[in-house]
Design a protein around this motif. Structure first.
Motif, PDB file in Angstrom:
ATOM      1  N   THR A  97      33.292 126.898  61.175  1.00  0.00           N
ATOM      2  CA  THR A  97      34.125 125.704  61.092  1.00  0.00           C
ATOM      3  C   THR A  97      33.842 124.921  59.815  1.00  0.00           C
ATOM      4  O   THR A  97      32.689 124.762  59.418  1.00  0.00           O
ATOM      5  CB  THR A  97      33.876 124.808  62.321  1.00  0.00           C
ATOM      6  N   LEU A  98      34.917 124.418  59.205  1.00  0.00           N
ATOM      7  CA  LEU A  98      34.806 123.561  58.032  1.00  0.00           C
ATOM      8  C   LEU A  98      35.062 122.117  58.430  1.00  0.00           C
ATOM      9  O   LEU A  98      35.815 121.843  59.370  1.00  0.00           O
ATOM     10  CB  LEU A  98      35.778 124.004  56.948  1.00  0.00           C
ATOM     11  N   TYR A  99      34.443 121.202  57.679  1.00  0.00           N
ATOM     12  CA  TYR A  99      34.504 119.773  57.988  1.00  0.00           C
ATOM     13  C   TYR A  99      34.859 118.972  56.746  1.00  0.00           C
ATOM     14  O   TYR A  99      34.632 119.407  55.620  1.00  0.00           O
ATOM     15  CB  TYR A  99      33.136 119.293  58.494  1.00  0.00           C
ATOM     16  N   THR A 100      35.378 117.762  56.994  1.00  0.00           N
ATOM     17  CA  THR A 100      35.594 116.777  55.939  1.00  0.00           C
ATOM     18  C   THR A 100      34.742 115.555  56.241  1.00  0.00           C
ATOM     19  O   THR A 100      34.333 115.322  57.387  1.00  0.00           O
ATOM     20  CB  THR A 100      37.070 116.366  55.834  1.00  0.00           C
TER      21      THR A 100
ATOM     22  N   ALA B 192      25.922 127.384  64.959  1.00  0.00           N
ATOM     23  CA  ALA B 192      25.159 128.633  64.968  1.00  0.00           C
ATOM     24  C   ALA B 192      26.021 129.888  64.856  1.00  0.00           C
ATOM     25  O   ALA B 192      25.563 130.917  64.381  1.00  0.00           O
ATOM     26  CB  ALA B 192      24.320 128.715  66.240  1.00  0.00           C
ATOM     27  N   LYS B 193      27.273 129.791  65.312  1.00  0.00           N
ATOM     28  CA  LYS B 193      28.109 130.987  65.319  1.00  0.00           C
ATOM     29  C   LYS B 193      29.568 130.587  65.089  1.00  0.00           C
ATOM     30  O   LYS B 193      29.942 129.427  65.260  1.00  0.00           O
ATOM     31  CB  LYS B 193      27.967 131.730  66.647  1.00  0.00           C
ATOM     32  N   PRO B 194      30.386 131.565  64.688  1.00  0.00           N
ATOM     33  CA  PRO B 194      31.808 131.277  64.495  1.00  0.00           C
ATOM     34  C   PRO B 194      32.400 130.619  65.744  1.00  0.00           C
ATOM     35  O   PRO B 194      32.084 131.008  66.869  1.00  0.00           O
ATOM     36  CB  PRO B 194      32.420 132.653  64.242  1.00  0.00           C
ATOM     37  N   GLY B 195      33.215 129.609  65.520  1.00  0.00           N
ATOM     38  CA  GLY B 195      33.851 128.894  66.625  1.00  0.00           C
ATOM     39  C   GLY B 195      33.110 127.634  67.036  1.00  0.00           C
ATOM     40  O   GLY B 195      33.691 126.750  67.666  1.00  0.00           O
ATOM     41  N   ASP B 196      31.820 127.508  66.685  1.00  0.00           N
ATOM     42  CA  ASP B 196      31.094 126.269  66.983  1.00  0.00           C
ATOM     43  C   ASP B 196      31.724 125.122  66.206  1.00  0.00           C
ATOM     44  O   ASP B 196      32.141 125.296  65.059  1.00  0.00           O
ATOM     45  CB  ASP B 196      29.618 126.386  66.581  1.00  0.00           C
ATOM     46  N   MET B 197      31.788 123.954  66.830  1.00  0.00           N
ATOM     47  CA  MET B 197      32.324 122.756  66.184  1.00  0.00           C
ATOM     48  C   MET B 197      31.439 121.558  66.503  1.00  0.00           C
ATOM     49  O   MET B 197      31.909 120.471  66.776  1.00  0.00           O
ATOM     50  CB  MET B 197      33.757 122.494  66.659  1.00  0.00           C
ATOM     51  N   THR B 198      30.125 121.764  66.456  1.00  0.00           N
ATOM     52  CA  THR B 198      29.191 120.719  66.869  1.00  0.00           C
ATOM     53  C   THR B 198      29.121 119.561  65.883  1.00  0.00           C
ATOM     54  O   THR B 198      28.561 118.514  66.219  1.00  0.00           O
ATOM     55  CB  THR B 198      27.777 121.295  67.086  1.00  0.00           C
ATOM     56  N   GLY B 199      29.686 119.719  64.694  1.00  0.00           N
ATOM     57  CA  GLY B 199      29.665 118.638  63.711  1.00  0.00           C
ATOM     58  C   GLY B 199      30.807 117.654  63.843  1.00  0.00           C
ATOM     59  O   GLY B 199      30.795 116.599  63.210  1.00  0.00           O
ATOM     60  N   ASP B 200      31.793 117.974  64.669  1.00  0.00           N
ATOM     61  CA  ASP B 200      32.958 117.101  64.800  1.00  0.00           C
ATOM     62  C   ASP B 200      32.548 115.758  65.382  1.00  0.00           C
ATOM     63  O   ASP B 200      31.975 115.687  66.463  1.00  0.00           O
ATOM     64  CB  ASP B 200      34.025 117.756  65.671  1.00  0.00           C
ATOM     65  N   GLY B 201      32.796 114.681  64.623  1.00  0.00           N
ATOM     66  CA  GLY B 201      32.518 113.332  65.091  1.00  0.00           C
ATOM     67  C   GLY B 201      31.112 112.832  64.786  1.00  0.00           C
ATOM     68  O   GLY B 201      30.785 111.693  65.145  1.00  0.00           O
ATOM     69  N   VAL B 202      30.268 113.630  64.133  1.00  0.00           N
ATOM     70  CA  VAL B 202      28.902 113.178  63.824  1.00  0.00           C
ATOM     71  C   VAL B 202      28.976 111.861  63.027  1.00  0.00           C
ATOM     72  O   VAL B 202      29.704 111.765  62.046  1.00  0.00           O
ATOM     73  CB  VAL B 202      28.119 114.259  63.054  1.00  0.00           C
ATOM     74  N   ASN B 203      28.242 110.879  63.515  1.00  0.00           N
ATOM     75  CA  ASN B 203      28.187 109.542  62.903  1.00  0.00           C
ATOM     76  C   ASN B 203      29.569 108.908  62.695  1.00  0.00           C
ATOM     77  O   ASN B 203      29.707 107.974  61.912  1.00  0.00           O
ATOM     78  CB  ASN B 203      27.416 109.574  61.588  1.00  0.00           C
ATOM     79  N   GLY B 204      30.573 109.437  63.360  1.00  0.00           N
ATOM     80  CA  GLY B 204      31.913 108.894  63.262  1.00  0.00           C
ATOM     81  C   GLY B 204      32.590 109.145  61.914  1.00  0.00           C
ATOM     82  O   GLY B 204      33.679 108.620  61.676  1.00  0.00           O
ATOM     83  N   VAL B 205      31.953 109.954  61.031  1.00  0.00           N
ATOM     84  CA  VAL B 205      32.514 110.151  59.698  1.00  0.00           C
ATOM     85  C   VAL B 205      32.748 111.622  59.331  1.00  0.00           C
ATOM     86  O   VAL B 205      33.285 111.911  58.263  1.00  0.00           O
ATOM     87  CB  VAL B 205      31.638 109.488  58.600  1.00  0.00           C
ATOM     88  N   TRP B 206      32.316 112.538  60.190  1.00  0.00           N
ATOM     89  CA  TRP B 206      32.531 113.968  59.954  1.00  0.00           C
ATOM     90  C   TRP B 206      33.562 114.496  60.915  1.00  0.00           C
ATOM     91  O   TRP B 206      33.503 114.189  62.114  1.00  0.00           O
ATOM     92  CB  TRP B 206      31.213 114.736  60.129  1.00  0.00           C
ATOM     93  N   HIS B 207      34.521 115.288  60.405  1.00  0.00           N
ATOM     94  CA  HIS B 207      35.635 115.758  61.226  1.00  0.00           C
ATOM     95  C   HIS B 207      35.961 117.208  60.926  1.00  0.00           C
ATOM     96  O   HIS B 207      35.865 117.638  59.774  1.00  0.00           O
ATOM     97  CB  HIS B 207      36.878 114.904  60.969  1.00  0.00           C
ATOM     98  N   VAL B 208      36.350 117.927  61.962  1.00  0.00           N
ATOM     99  CA  VAL B 208      36.843 119.289  61.769  1.00  0.00           C
ATOM    100  C   VAL B 208      38.039 119.227  60.824  1.00  0.00           C
ATOM    101  O   VAL B 208      38.930 118.391  60.986  1.00  0.00           O
ATOM    102  CB  VAL B 208      37.245 119.921  63.129  1.00  0.00           C
ATOM    103  N   ALA B 209      38.033 120.095  59.834  1.00  0.00           N
ATOM    104  CA  ALA B 209      39.149 120.163  58.892  1.00  0.00           C
ATOM    105  C   ALA B 209      40.310 120.899  59.546  1.00  0.00           C
ATOM    106  O   ALA B 209      40.132 121.981  60.087  1.00  0.00           O
ATOM    107  CB  ALA B 209      38.708 120.871  57.606  1.00  0.00           C
ATOM    108  N   LYS B 210      41.481 120.278  59.493  1.00  0.00           N
ATOM    109  CA  LYS B 210      42.681 120.864  60.112  1.00  0.00           C
ATOM    110  C   LYS B 210      43.784 120.984  59.095  1.00  0.00           C
ATOM    111  O   LYS B 210      43.956 120.109  58.259  1.00  0.00           O
ATOM    112  CB  LYS B 210      43.138 119.986  61.281  1.00  0.00           C
ATOM    113  N   PRO B 211      44.540 122.092  59.198  1.00  0.00           N
ATOM    114  CA  PRO B 211      45.657 122.264  58.260  1.00  0.00           C
ATOM    115  C   PRO B 211      46.799 121.299  58.557  1.00  0.00           C
ATOM    116  O   PRO B 211      46.875 120.743  59.598  1.00  0.00           O
ATOM    117  CB  PRO B 211      46.078 123.711  58.473  1.00  0.00           C
TER     118      PRO B 211
END
Length: 121
Positions: free
Chosen positions: A39-42, A102-121
């Motif tokens: 997963t990629l994040y912004t 840890a593996k493809p499909g994990d999205m544990t970074g989404d919402g960290v500190n309210g400033v990290w988000h899953v990147a969506k097209p």
């Protein structure tokens, strides 16, 4: 025998970097991932297409590195980092991975500190 050079040329063209540039980012199931399915994040703190994530931030949120010969295409662009490397962007937002995924499909970074988000097209 006369077909072999044409076949070799065709294969060489398919392997050329210009055809593989944007494969660093994949649109899958409504999110952006790297070529390995991670997963990629912004980051909300990034402005004007520039990264503001360095040092410990970049250790936790590795920038999605682009090769020196990478070229922008469509919504996918590049930003120069202060260490001289390039980072992929999507709609002028730098893209990052998250060390705790840890593996493809994990999205544990989404919402960290309210400033990290899953990147969506």
């Amino acid at each position: 025998m006369t077909r072999f050079p044409a076949l070799a040329l065709s294969l060489a063209l398919l392997a050329a970097p210009a055809f593989a540039e944007v494969t660093a980012v994949v649109e899958k199931d409504g999110i952006l991932t790297d070529a390995n399915g991670m997963t990629l994040y912004t980051y909300d703190e990034d402005k004007d297409g520039m990264s503001s994530c360095y040092d410990q931030c970049a250790a936790n949120w590795p920038p999605l590195a682009a090769g020196a010969d990478a070229a922008a295409e469509g919504d996918y662009g590049l930003t120069d980092r202060t260490d001289g490397t390039k980072q992929w962007t999507y709609k002028q937002m730098p893209l990052y991975l998250w060390v705790k995924d840890a593996k493809p499909g994990d999205m544990t970074g989404d919402g960290v500190n309210g400033v990290w988000h899953v990147a969506k097209p």
